[in-house]
Design a protein around this motif. Structure first.
Motif, short mmCIF file in Angstrom:
data_model
loop_
_atom_site.label_atom_id
_atom_site.label_comp_id
_atom_site.label_asym_id
_atom_site.label_seq_id
_atom_site.Cartn_x
_atom_site.Cartn_y
_atom_site.Cartn_z
N MET A 1496 5.46 -10.61 2.19
CA MET A 1496 5.01 -11.00 3.36
C MET A 1496 6.07 -11.13 4.59
N LEU A 1497 7.28 -11.38 4.03
CA LEU A 1497 8.33 -11.34 5.33
C LEU A 1497 8.38 -10.08 5.68
N ALA A 1498 8.57 -9.09 4.71
CA ALA A 1498 8.70 -7.61 5.30
C ALA A 1498 7.58 -7.31 6.30
N LEU A 1499 6.45 -7.56 6.01
CA LEU A 1499 5.08 -7.09 6.57
C LEU A 1499 5.39 -7.90 7.85
N ALA A 1500 5.75 -9.07 8.01
CA ALA A 1500 5.84 -9.90 9.34
C ALA A 1500 6.85 -9.42 9.96
N LEU A 1501 8.03 -8.74 9.51
CA LEU A 1501 8.93 -8.07 9.97
C LEU A 1501 8.44 -6.84 10.75
N LEU A 1502 7.82 -6.12 10.07
CA LEU A 1502 7.30 -4.86 10.67
C LEU A 1502 6.20 -5.02 11.82
N ASP A 1503 5.53 -6.30 11.45
CA ASP A 1503 4.39 -6.83 12.46
C ASP A 1503 5.42 -6.78 13.84
N ARG A 1504 6.45 -7.56 13.86
CA ARG A 1504 7.35 -8.17 14.82
C ARG A 1504 7.82 -6.96 15.48
N LEU A 1527 -0.35 1.08 2.16
CA LEU A 1527 -0.85 -0.25 2.25
C LEU A 1527 -2.36 -0.40 2.49
N VAL A 1528 -2.83 0.51 2.79
CA VAL A 1528 -4.26 0.72 3.17
C VAL A 1528 -4.91 0.92 1.81
N ASP A 1529 -4.37 1.50 0.96
CA ASP A 1529 -4.85 1.83 -0.14
C ASP A 1529 -4.71 0.54 -1.04
N SER A 1530 -3.87 -0.10 -1.02
CA SER A 1530 -3.57 -1.25 -1.79
C SER A 1530 -4.72 -2.52 -1.80
N LEU A 1531 -5.33 -2.13 -0.63
CA LEU A 1531 -6.34 -3.27 -0.60
C LEU A 1531 -7.36 -3.13 -1.51
N ALA A 1532 -7.60 -2.15 -2.06
CA ALA A 1532 -8.60 -1.93 -3.32
C ALA A 1532 -7.87 -2.75 -4.46
N ASP A 1533 -6.61 -2.91 -4.58
CA ASP A 1533 -6.08 -3.89 -5.65
C ASP A 1533 -6.29 -5.38 -5.25
N ASP A 1534 -6.13 -5.39 -3.88
CA ASP A 1534 -6.37 -6.77 -3.58
C ASP A 1534 -7.54 -7.51 -3.84
N ASP A 1535 -8.54 -6.50 -3.91
CA ASP A 1535 -10.06 -6.75 -3.78
C ASP A 1535 -10.13 -7.63 -5.03
N LEU A 1536 -9.60 -6.99 -6.22
CA LEU A 1536 -10.01 -7.66 -7.45
C LEU A 1536 -9.31 -9.08 -7.47
N LYS A 1537 -8.08 -9.18 -7.14
CA LYS A 1537 -7.31 -10.16 -7.34
C LYS A 1537 -8.07 -11.43 -6.20
N LEU A 1538 -8.42 -11.00 -5.13
CA LEU A 1538 -9.10 -11.87 -4.27
C LEU A 1538 -10.56 -12.43 -4.73
N GLN A 1539 -11.16 -11.72 -5.55
CA GLN A 1539 -12.25 -12.06 -6.32
C GLN A 1539 -11.98 -13.29 -7.12
N SER A 1540 -11.19 -13.19 -7.73
CA SER A 1540 -10.61 -14.26 -8.72
C SER A 1540 -10.49 -15.58 -8.01
N LEU A 1541 -9.88 -15.36 -6.59
CA LEU A 1541 -9.75 -16.44 -6.16
C LEU A 1541 -11.01 -17.37 -5.60
N LYS A 1558 -0.91 -8.72 4.96
CA LYS A 1558 -1.11 -7.27 5.12
C LYS A 1558 -2.33 -7.18 6.26
N MET A 1559 -3.00 -8.07 6.21
CA MET A 1559 -4.03 -7.70 7.44
C MET A 1559 -3.68 -8.16 8.81
N ALA A 1560 -2.73 -9.02 8.59
CA ALA A 1560 -2.18 -9.34 9.99
C ALA A 1560 -1.40 -8.48 10.63
N PHE A 1561 -0.80 -7.50 9.79
CA PHE A 1561 0.12 -6.44 10.08
C PHE A 1561 -0.76 -5.28 10.57
N LEU A 1562 -1.78 -4.96 9.68
CA LEU A 1562 -2.61 -3.84 10.04
C LEU A 1562 -3.54 -4.20 11.38
N THR A 1563 -3.64 -5.48 11.60
CA THR A 1563 -4.28 -5.82 12.80
C THR A 1563 -3.34 -5.62 13.99
#
Length: 2014
Positions: A1496-1504, A1527-1541, A1558-1563
């Motif tokens: 998360m922090l690395a993404l925030a840093l990249l974002d900045r 990063l984009v491809d990893s959204l598919a993995d996130d999909d499964l985890k997020l469903q459980s949430l 991740k989404m904040a960074f991509l945005t």
């Protein structure tokens, strides 16, 4: 004369003397360099007290009167203002004391006041009794000081190696005292002071208290006399007394008598030695450099009168009271005369020198040797003083060497006497009585003198002249240790004496000669020489033969005799059947023979004990076979005493393991202790019978004691496991059983002729038990029954003895009971403080009992674990519980109390106190026991007081010393020091362990807290205040405070570092624990000023004890952190400020020590005074110097190089031996490892292994050495980490918890900068240990965060008068106004520390990130956080949107100079770029992979970084190196985890947070045009379209629809979670649509695909069932996307070859989106809107305001989006004006129906076939116009409030704050309230600004749509009722054209809605339009344009539209 009558509070008879003694100790014994000067001052000041030794101030009538009136008038006390009234009782006591000691009345008052003050240190004593102690303590101090000062003189016998300056001070001072008649004073005092008379006086006036008090007083009086006498002794040793003084001393000695046991007491012994040293000339033989000078000082050589006077005096025939003493002095004088006659030109002294023979003769006639033996050498303290031993040694050797003729004479006389005795025996007469036995006495003297050698001097070596040269040159007897080439003459003479005395030895002196040899054989080398002598005597030289066996003093003769006795006695052995054989007369050995045998056995024992060679040589000799013969004799019937001696000799042989092993077998074989019973035997044999029948009857037990000692030695040397195999079950059990059951358990019930022997037996047997248990390690096999075969049947073998002992000690066995009862008896005996026979042995026995309990406690856990796992049917109870049992004698559970009572005797019996403290420490870990212990300890008030006093006394002990290098041999008194120290350590560990248990616990009681009431109610006081006793807390504080007033800091830190560490830890635990924290901190702050005085001395830099010093600092810093936090919370500003100044100031501090005390301030004051200006006098900030003292580098031990062992296996073994200490690192247990390795070596078989054993042992040593190094390394790293952690904590508390205004902002930045730079410099050093990185990174993170905050809150002063029309300002974080960067008057540099400092910090953070390399992701996490904070500095803060800024023209804005933010940002970016791809690689890798927080922090840093990276280097790297795709491809993995949430009870929410990051960074990437393109290429929207989680929209729960009614929890509700997942995706789509201007169509196509693939969800959102902030935000985003994507033509960009059917379906979707969007207009644009608001009104107060703002914004946004959509639909679908697509029916009914009631909330959802009327648009227009003005006013008000926040009323400020922080507004300071209020206003202003822009946009769009529709309806539309074919055809063309545009017919519903427009509708429309669009509305719209659109929007657009609509309406009217 009133002045001198002031009372000194420390008592003039005690306080000053204590100071003198302390000064003497510091200067002479502790050798403190600064103490010399102090000593000089003190000696000058108190010289008169030394001159008038022990003289008291006399009584005085004036004082008497003053004291008499003191109860009414009071007395003045020195150093205090006013007078103090004294109570009557005290005055009475003062007069008693004054009479008692014959001292002045004021002195008596002083003593009593001091006694009152010191009373807490003497619990149980009244002030009067304490005063008595202080009186004598003062005397003792002055006497000891005198002795020590004289001891340090320059002189002839010793040197203390002190500095010449100090020696000259003391020599000069003592010379002056001697001139004033010191000798006479001392001798008078020694005669006058007498314990008994003093006690009688005290007894008379009730001046004696408890037994302890009596003992203390008598010890003090004795010590005074002793010290005075020793003063003369040390004087005489260093420089001889003058003639008169010597004569006075002789006069004194004439009257001396001996004690009851015939020996001299300590005082008289010292005085005798003083006289002997006056006559000592032996030092002249040594060629030292100052010999000449010393010769001149010696009156013996220089003063004739001196010799004459003393000679005359000693020739005087008057007998002294002790003729022997007179003889001793005469002998010494004779030898002195003989000595000086060798040195000088004797002619002058010839007459005296000649008289030496006569004088010696007189001495011998006085039985001098007998006296020396019995009264001098046997005196109790003779062996405690090395120089006594040396002097008597010199006296004896001088006599033998200097007077050989006298010696010969003695021998001749002895031979003569022997013949006479022999003759009279032959004739049967009585031997004559008048025989002299001088030679015997001389031999006994030599025997006694060298029998003990406590200092390992081996003086007896002078008697041995080596026949063969020895290897070492220093062995030859001379205590200087000079290597002689040839033995000196003296040595030759002495060795000749030893040999000649043994030649032709008459029988009378046979035993004395053997005894003399025994004395001379005492020592390793002496024993060797003696062995050789005895061996040599036996060889049959012709001249040496005396009968068959050579000399009677030889091995040959001795063992031959033993053999003969054995043969003779063995024949006498009756058969086992004759029962009465015990009572036969003992034939064969007469008493005399027995004495001779015993003497020889003792000689053998001594030789064998010291010399291993002798041991082996004797045992291996084929003819002598000593062990066999001795065992044989033991079976014969001889006297028990002889048997005991035989056993003692065996013990000596048993010292060698080789001999011990065979000795065990022989013992078993000879059945000395019967272990096997033969079936036919009726009578027991062996030692058991001896004990029960013979020894018990005689009431003497030498044999039993000797047997115990033998077993004790054998057990230590070698331990046979299969003892007795073949004849009985193998094992040690029979021996153990005998010792336990027959000896130990019955020792109390037996009768003893000598009372002491009872304890000797107990000690001997307990020692065996102790050794057995000490060497026992519980093994698994001990718990399995081992079977052995014996005579054909299987029997169970015995268990190891340790197992049996453990079993007995873990049960309520008689053995345990006896041990505990022994402990009780022991403590009772010690409490009497009286000497009794066997006291030493009782103490030893008690020590072994305590030791047994200790060992049991250490081993019981393992033992019980193994027992549980095994199948043995044994029951044991833990010892802790057994100790809780009831004592059968007292009927109380007082075992633990009895053990603890030994601490009360800590000063007199340190070993017992140590063992006791160890047991208590072990027990205390168990919290259940704590409660019971407190009950037991406090049950009896008297005992409770004693226990507390015991603990405190042990902690207070001043003799304790931490021995750092244990290699050196210590003298007796210093051996105690480490034991005292260890006891203190145990007590502190006990306190630490107890404090971890819940209250009530033992620590609370010992430290003086309440344990019956709540702990926090405690009110701690100084000892003595309000009856508060002195507790362990006071003792600990005393330990830590000693030395804090000096420059070198607390003494404990230097001298006992480990102790100090634990003390600081206890204090920290008390401050950290919530119960004890309040009282402790209050006490430390008010009574002690503890923290300040301690922190002053930080850092403690003690190089040799690095680890404890670091830990001490850690605990201290942690405590300081708590203090700072607490004082800040309680607003005790002055306390906080003092500590902050101390820690942070870089100016030399004016020390806060009490005025006038020399302290740190002197240094700095003189420095700055000398330099005359302060700038140069900057010092290092304390907080930085503490950091400096932590060395980040760490030496790592060399890796192991092994030849025999396998390295990997050794590493494994080391790992297995590791265990975690309670508070500390994991370290390897070296002892355990050693055992494992030794066992491994012992297991090796074969010859090769034997040969290599030494090499293997050496390698084991190497391994152990390595492990010790490794342990030290781990401990050191742990300590460094601990210290760093504490330092970090302190820094964080200073920065966060302390009031901000205590540190100036610029100082704050400087401090943070210094800290950051130092931290980085240390960690970036190549040697820095990686283990410290995590702590440093965490500290860097905190510091950077604060730096960022500081810099952003800087520049507080409001800006200068703004230029007209330029009310620009920037709001910093705390909302203070500053000049906007870049405008006039800008300070150069961004922060007060300057840009360059900021850049350095940035570079260091980046270096640190790169230093971590691949590992240490957690460290980098902190560093990324730091970097984000750092980059935040250059981020423009929230500025209030005042709608003014845009007044500048575009050109002005383009040409404005670069502001500070942009400059810093650009420079930062340049620095980051300079690190190139190395840095990019690390950050990108962390962003894609690893720990969630790190990602998360690395993404925030990249974002900045990406948002400020103008060159887009990072973006290029991301896309080129494939990280973006990952990063984009990893959204598919996130999909499964997020469903459980989305389940109601989700797992951890980690996945959600990383997804959001991740989404904040991509945005952020999508905001850049290039980024959006890259993202589309990587297929991000396609990925989102494939994610299934977006379809899992949870149903909302009806109860919680309108805002959550339940209390919100940390885990949000499923709907909330779903929104957190969906919103980022929608935002990303929106941003991609916005950024992709060039390829808008493709982007729209992809987004449309996303919408359609999740169409169910999208439509559910568009239906908008509930109105909440979340749902409105979803809707706002979604309408925004639809308005840009779901447009005609979007389908054309689907790249797929779409079939007809699919196309229709897609169009259906799009059509549905369009309808639903238009439907929203009626809900949010129409009149329902107000009702939607009302639903939201039941929110919390502060929350409500925020929510309302958000809802308002969301609704306006939705309206704006829908209007935009309508506009786009109209624009895109109708290529020309006349072909308008109409979206609204020509009805304005909505406007009229404005306030009509609506029944059903769902009715707002318009059925899709009904199109909305234009009325909605008009309504929206009006509504927005009204809103605009209300928003505009609100905006203006907020801006003016923001400019004058300080003037706002408090209520309003409070209200503003409440909307920022919901709770606790009242608690924050006013400045913080202003900051919060400003923050809220900025938010409000910006919210209003957004609303204004939305309103304006809605108005513009509404006007546009209204105009197009009106134009269509009023100009181009043909009503349905006028059917015109031409128009119809025109309609058809329109349709076709539309189809061309849409490729299909999506707007069939528009047509169906609009195809029914009648003329009536159009007319109605016209009328309504004219009414609705009235003048007022038009004016409003034009006002809006002039107010707002000028600066923000398309200027004159509204004006034009209004004009057109007006024109249309006018036109249509015409």
């Amino acid at each position: 004369m009133s002045a001198p009558l002031a009372v000194i509070s420390a008592a003039s008879l005690w306080g000053p003397y204590k100071d003198i003694w302390q000064a003497v100790v510091n200067a002479i014994w502790k050798r403190q360099p600064e103490a010399t000067h102090l000593l000089d001052q003190i000696l000058k000041k108190y010289k008169s007290d030394f001159i008038s030794l022990f003289r008291n101030p006399p009584k005085n009538a004036q004082q008497h009167e003053k004291v008499q009136k003191a109860s009414t008038e009071g007395v003045a006390i020195q150093g205090q203002q006013g007078t103090r009234l004294l109570p009557e009782q005290l005055i009475r006591e003062a007069f008693i004391l004054s009479d008692l000691f014959d001292i002045g009345e004021l002195a008596a008052v002083e003593l009593l006041l001091a006694g009152e003050h010191q009373q807490p240190r003497f619990p149980g004593l009244s002030r009067g009794l304490v005063a008595v102690l202080l009186y004598w303590d003062g005397k003792r101090c002055i006497a000891n000081s005198l002795r020590t000062l004289i001891q340090s003189r320059r002189g002839k016998t010793w040197t203390l190696e002190l500095s010449p300056e100090l020696v000259s001070i003391t020599t000069r001072f003592t010379d002056e005292l001697m001139e004033q008649g010191l000798t006479h004073k001392i001798l008078t005092l020694v005669s006058q002071i007498d314990v008994n008379t003093e006690f009688e006086k005290l007894q008379r006036d009730r001046g004696l208290g408890s037994e302890k008090h009596r003992k203390e007083v008598s010890d003090l009086i004795k010590e005074c006399r002793q010290a005075l006498a020793e003063s003369l002794f040390v004087w005489a040793c260093q420089s001889p007394l003058s003639r008169d003084d010597t004569l006075i001393l002789i006069t004194y000695l004439e009257k001396v008598t001996v004690e009851a046991d015939g020996s001299l007491d300590r005082v008289n012994l010292a005085l005798l030695m003083a006289l002997l040293y006056c006559f000592d000339v032996s030092f002249l033989e040594q060629a030292t450099e100052d010999r000449e000078e010393l010769m001149h000082q010696l009156p013996l050589l220089t003063e004739r009168q001196y010799i004459a006077a003393i000679h005359t005096r000693l020739q005087d025939a008057r007998p002294w009271k002790l003729p022997g003493l007179q003889g001793t002095v005469r002998l010494a004088w004779a030898l002195a005369l003989r000595g000086i006659s060798q040195f000088t030109d004797v002619t002058a002294l010839a007459e005296f020198a000649e008289a030496d023979e006569a004088m010696a003769e007189l001495a011998i006639a006085d039985n001098v040797f007998l006296f020396l033996t019995e009264s001098v050498v046997r005196a109790e303290n003779f062996y405690q003083e090395e120089f006594y031993i040396r002097r008597i040694h010199n006296l004896t050797t001088d006599f033998l060497a200097l007077m050989p003729m006298k010696v010969k004479q003695l021998r001749n006389r002895a031979d003569e006497d022997a013949r006479m005795i022999h003759m009279s025996i032959q004739l049967g007469n009585e031997p004559p009585l008048s025989l002299r036995r001088d030679l015997e006495h001389l031999m006994f003297l030599i025997a006694e003198l060298y029998k003990k050698d406590p200092f390992n001097l081996e003086l007896a070596l002078e008697y041995w002249c080596p026949s063969e040269p020895l290897q070492s040159s220093t062995i030859i007897g001379s205590y200087i240790g000079i290597a002689h080439q040839r033995p000196p003459q003296r040595q030759v003479v002495l060795s000749k004496f030893v040999r000649q005395m043994g030649d032709l030895l008459p029988s009378t002196i046979y035993i004395p000669y053997l005894k003399m040899l025994r004395g001379l054989a005492n020592g390793p080398q002496c024993a060797h020489y003696c062995f050789t002598l005895l061996k040599g005597n036996g060889s049959s030289h012709a001249e040496n033969i005396q009968g068959a066996g050579g000399s009677p003093v030889s091995w040959e003769h001795f063992f031959h005799s033993l053999m003969l006795y054995h043969e003779h006695l063995r024949k006498d052995l009756p058969s086992a059947d004759s029962i009465q054989y015990r009572h036969l007369p003992l034939r064969g050995i007469t008493q005399k023979e027995q004495d001779g045998l015993i003497s020889f056995l003792q000689l053998t024992e001594t030789i064998v004990k010291w010399s291993e060679n002798a041991r082996l040589a004797l045992c291996e000799h084929p003819q002598w076979t000593p062990v066999v013969i001795i065992l044989g004799l033991l079976q014969c019937s001889i006297h028990p005493i002889l048997k005991a001696e035989l056993l003692e000799t065996l013990s000596a042989f048993g010292k060698s393991p080789e001999i011990a092993a065979s000795l065990w077998q022989s013992l078993e074989y000879t059945q000395i202790l019967q272990t096997v019973r033969t079936p036919g035997q009726r009578q027991a044999i062996g030692i058991e019978v001896e004990l029960n029948e013979i020894e018990s009857r005689c009431e003497e037990y030498p044999l039993t004691r000797a047997f115990c000692r033998l077993i004790s030695t054998l057990v230590e040397s070698s331990f046979p496991s299969n003892l007795g195999a073949g004849l009985r079950p193998p094992g040690f059990d029979p021996y153990l059983q005998f010792l336990r059951d027959s000896v130990f358990l019955r020792f109390r019930t037996r009768a003893y002729r000598r009372a002491a022997e009872k304890w000797e037996v107990a000690e001997a047997v307990l020692e065996v038990f102790y050794k057995l248990l000490r060497d026992y390690e519980p093994q698994l096999e001990d718990f399995v029954d081992q079977y052995v075969e014996l005579q054909g049947e299987e029997i169970i073998a015995y268990k190891p003895p340790g197992f049996n002992l453990m079993y007995h000690l873990l049960n309520e066995s008689p053995m345990l009971e006896l041990c505990l009862s022994l402990l009780e008896e022991g403590v009772k005996q010690l409490d009497t403080y009286a000497p009794f026979p066997g006291k030493k042995h009782l103490e030893k026995a008690v020590q072994y009992c305590l030791g047994l309990l200790n060992l049991t406690l250490q081993k019981e856990n393992l033992f019980m674990d193994l027992l549980r796992e095994s199948h043995l049917s044994l029951i044991v109870t833990s010892l802790e519980q057994l100790l809780q049992g009831i004592n059968p004698r007292t009927k109380k559970a007082d075992h633990v109390v009895n053990i603890a009572r030994y601490l009360y005797h800590g000063n007199t019996n340190p070993e017992l106190a140590f063992e006791s403290s160890k047991i208590l420490c072990c027990i205390s870990c168990n919290s259940n026991i704590q409660v019971k212990l407190i009950g037991d300890f406090t049950q009896d008030q008297n005992i409770s007081q004693k226990l507390m006093a015991g603990f405190v006394e042990c902690l207070d002990n001043e003799a304790a010393e931490e021995i750092i290098n244990a290699d050196e041999e210590l003298e007796a008194e210093r051996k105690q020091a480490p034991i005292y120290h260890e006891t203190r350590i145990n007590i502190l560990n006990l306190l630490i362990a107890s404090l971890e248990c819940s209250p009530p616990n033992l620590a609370l009681y010992l430290l003086g807290y309440e344990f019956k009431k709540p702990v926090s109610n405690t009110n701690l006081q100084d000892p003595g205040v309000l009856g508060c006793p002195r507790t362990c807390l006071h003792a600990i504080l005393t330990i830590l405070e000693n030395g804090t007033e000096t420059r070198s800091g607390p003494t404990a830190v230097q001298q006992s570092p480990h102790l100090a560490e634990l003390c600081y830890q206890v204090i920290y635990q008390l401050c950290a624990c919530s119960d004890t924290s309040g009282p402790t901190m209050r006490y430390l702050r008010t009574s002690q000023d503890f923290l300040f005085s301690q922190l002053q001395h930080l850092p403690f830099s003690v190089k040799e004890h690095e680890i404890p010093a670091l830990n001490q600092m850690s605990w201290l810093m942690k405590t300081a952190s708590i203090e700072l936090r607490v004082t800040s919370l309680n607003r005790q500003r002055s306390h906080t400020q003092r500590l902050l100044h101390l820690l942070l100031d870089d100016m030399p501090v004016k020390s806060y020590l009490a005025e006038g005390e020399g302290g740190i301030e002197d240094e700095s004051r003189s420095v700055s005074g000398f330099l005359h200006f302060d700038t140069a006098a900057k010092v290092r900030r304390k907080i930085l110097s503490i950091l400096d003292s932590i060395d980040f580098s760490q030496e790592i031990p060399e890796p192991l190089q092994l030849d025999f062992f396998d390295r990997a296996q050794i590493e494994q073994v080391i790992a297995n031996c590791e265990n975690r200490s309670a508070r500390g690192p994991v370290i390897c247990n070296v002892k355990h490892l050693h055992k494992v390795l030794i066992a491994e070596v012992n297991a090796l078989q074969g010859m090769a292994a034997l040969g290599q054993r030494p090499l293997l042992m050496e390698e084991i040593n190497t391994i152990l050495q390595y492990v010790v190094e490794r342990n030290k390394l781990l401990q050191c790293l742990y300590a460094k980490r601990h210290a760093l952690e504490s330092w970090r904590q302190l820094v964080e508390i200073i920065l966060t918890a302390c009031p901000q205004d205590l540190i100036q902002p610029e100082d704050r930045q400087l401090i943070i900068r210094d800290l950051l730079q130092d931290l980085h410099d240390k960690i970036l050093n190549d040697d820095a240990a990686q283990e410290l990185m995590p702590v440093v990174a965490a500290a860097v993170f905190t510091l950077t965060a604060h730096l960022s905050q500081c810099v952003r809150t800087e520049q507080k002063e409001p800006f200068a008068v703004p230029l007209p029309g330029h009310s620009q300002f920037v709001l910093m974080l705390d909302g203070s106004f500053t000049i906007p960067p870049g405008s006039e008057g800008m300070v150069v540099g961004f922060a007060s520390i300057g840009d360059s400092s900021l850049h350095i910090i940035l570079k260091k953070i980046l270096d640190f990130i790169l230093k971590t390399g691949g590992g240490f992701q957690r460290v980098r996490t902190h560093l990324y956080g730091s970097l984000l904070y750092y980059l935040q500095i250059a981020q423009r803060p929230d500025e209030p949107d005042t709608l003014e800024a845009a007044k500048k023209t575009t050109w002005e804005r383009l040409t404005a100079p670069e502001d500070a933010y942009s400059k810093l940002q650009r420079e930062n970016m340049a620095i980051i770029e300079s690190y190139g791809s190395a840095l990019m690689e690390v950050v990108c890798r962390d962003a894609c992979d690893g720990h969630e927080i790190g990602r998360m922090l690395a993404l925030a840093l990249l974002d900045r970084i990406i948002s400020v990276d103008k060159q887009q280097q990072w973006l290029l790297y991301l896309s080129n190196s494939g990280y973006l795709k990952v990063l984009v491809d990893s959204l598919a993995d996130d999909d499964l985890k997020l469903q459980s949430l989305l389940t109601p009870q989700p797992p951890l929410l980690k996945a959600l947070y990383t997804y959001e990051s991740k989404m904040a960074f991509l945005t952020k990437v999508a905001k850049i045009q290039q980024g959006a393109l890259e993202l589309r290429r990587s297929g991000v929207i396609v990925k989102l379209a494939q994610c299934q989680v977006y379809d899992m929209r949870p149903e909302t729960d009806q109860q919680g629809i309108f805002g959550m009614r339940e209390t919100p929890v940390f885990i949000p509700a499923p709907v909330e979670r779903y929104r957190q997942i969906l919103l980022p995706a929608l935002q990303l789509c929106q941003v991609i649509l916005t950024s992709s201007m060039a390829e808008h169509a493709q982007a729209a196509g992809q987004v449309l695909q996303f919408l359609i693939s999740h169409s169910d969800t999208i439509q559910a959102i568009l239906r908008c069932q509930e109105v909440s902030v979340g749902s409105l935000q979803e809707l706002a985003l979604l309408t925004g996307i639809i308005s840009k994507a779901a447009l005609p033509g979007a389908l054309g960009d689907f790249d797929l070859d779409v079939t007809e059917g699919m196309q229709i379906e897609l169009q259906g979707h799009i059509g549905r989106f369009q309808r639903q969007c238009l439907g929203l207009l009626t809900r949010f644009g129409g009149s329902d809107r107000l009702r939607q608001f009302k639903l939201q009104d039941d929110q919390a107060e502060g929350d409500k305001v925020n929510k309302r703002d958000e809802i308002e914004l969301a609704m306006q946004q939705i309206c704006a989006n829908v209007m935009e959509y309508c506009q786009l639909l109209m624009m895109q679908c109708a290529p020309t004006f006349e072909h308008t697509v109409c979206l609204f029916t020509p009805s304005l009914s909505e406007t009229t129906n404005r306030d009509g009631p609506r029944q059903d909330p769902q009715a707002a959802v318009i059925p899709y076939w009904r199109l909305p009327g234009l009325g909605i648009i008009v309504y929206l227009l009006k509504q927005s116009a009204n809103d605009f003005f209300s928003y505009y006013d609100s905006h203006r008000q907020s801006v003016s409030k923001l400019q004058n926040v300080e003037q706002l009323p408090p209520d309003e400020i409070k209200e503003l704050c409440q909307s920022v922080m919901l709770a606790g507004v009242d608690k924050i300071s006013t400045t913080q309230k202003y900051i919060l209020a400003k923050r809220r206003l900025v938010k409000l202003i910006n919210n209003r600004a957004k609303l204004l822009s939305l309103c304006c946009y809605i108005i513009e769009t509404c006007l546009f749509i209204l105009w197009r529709h009106l134009e269509h309806y009023l100009l181009h539309c043909t009503p349905t009722d006028s059917q015109d074919s031409l128009l119809a055809s025109r309609n058809r063309i329109k349709s076709r054209r539309l189809q061309d545009t849409f490729n299909s017919d999506p707007n069939f519903d528009f047509k169906s809605g609009l195809s029914r427009v009648s003329q009536l509708d159009i007319d109605q429309l016209q009328i309504e339009a004219i009414n609705s669009f009235g003048e007022s509305l038009q004016k409003k719209l034009l006002d809006i344009e002039s107010l707002y659109s000028k600066v923000r929007s398309r200027y004159t657009f509204i004006q034009a539209l209004v004009r057109r609509i007006r024109g249309l309406l006018r036109l249509s009217r015409t």
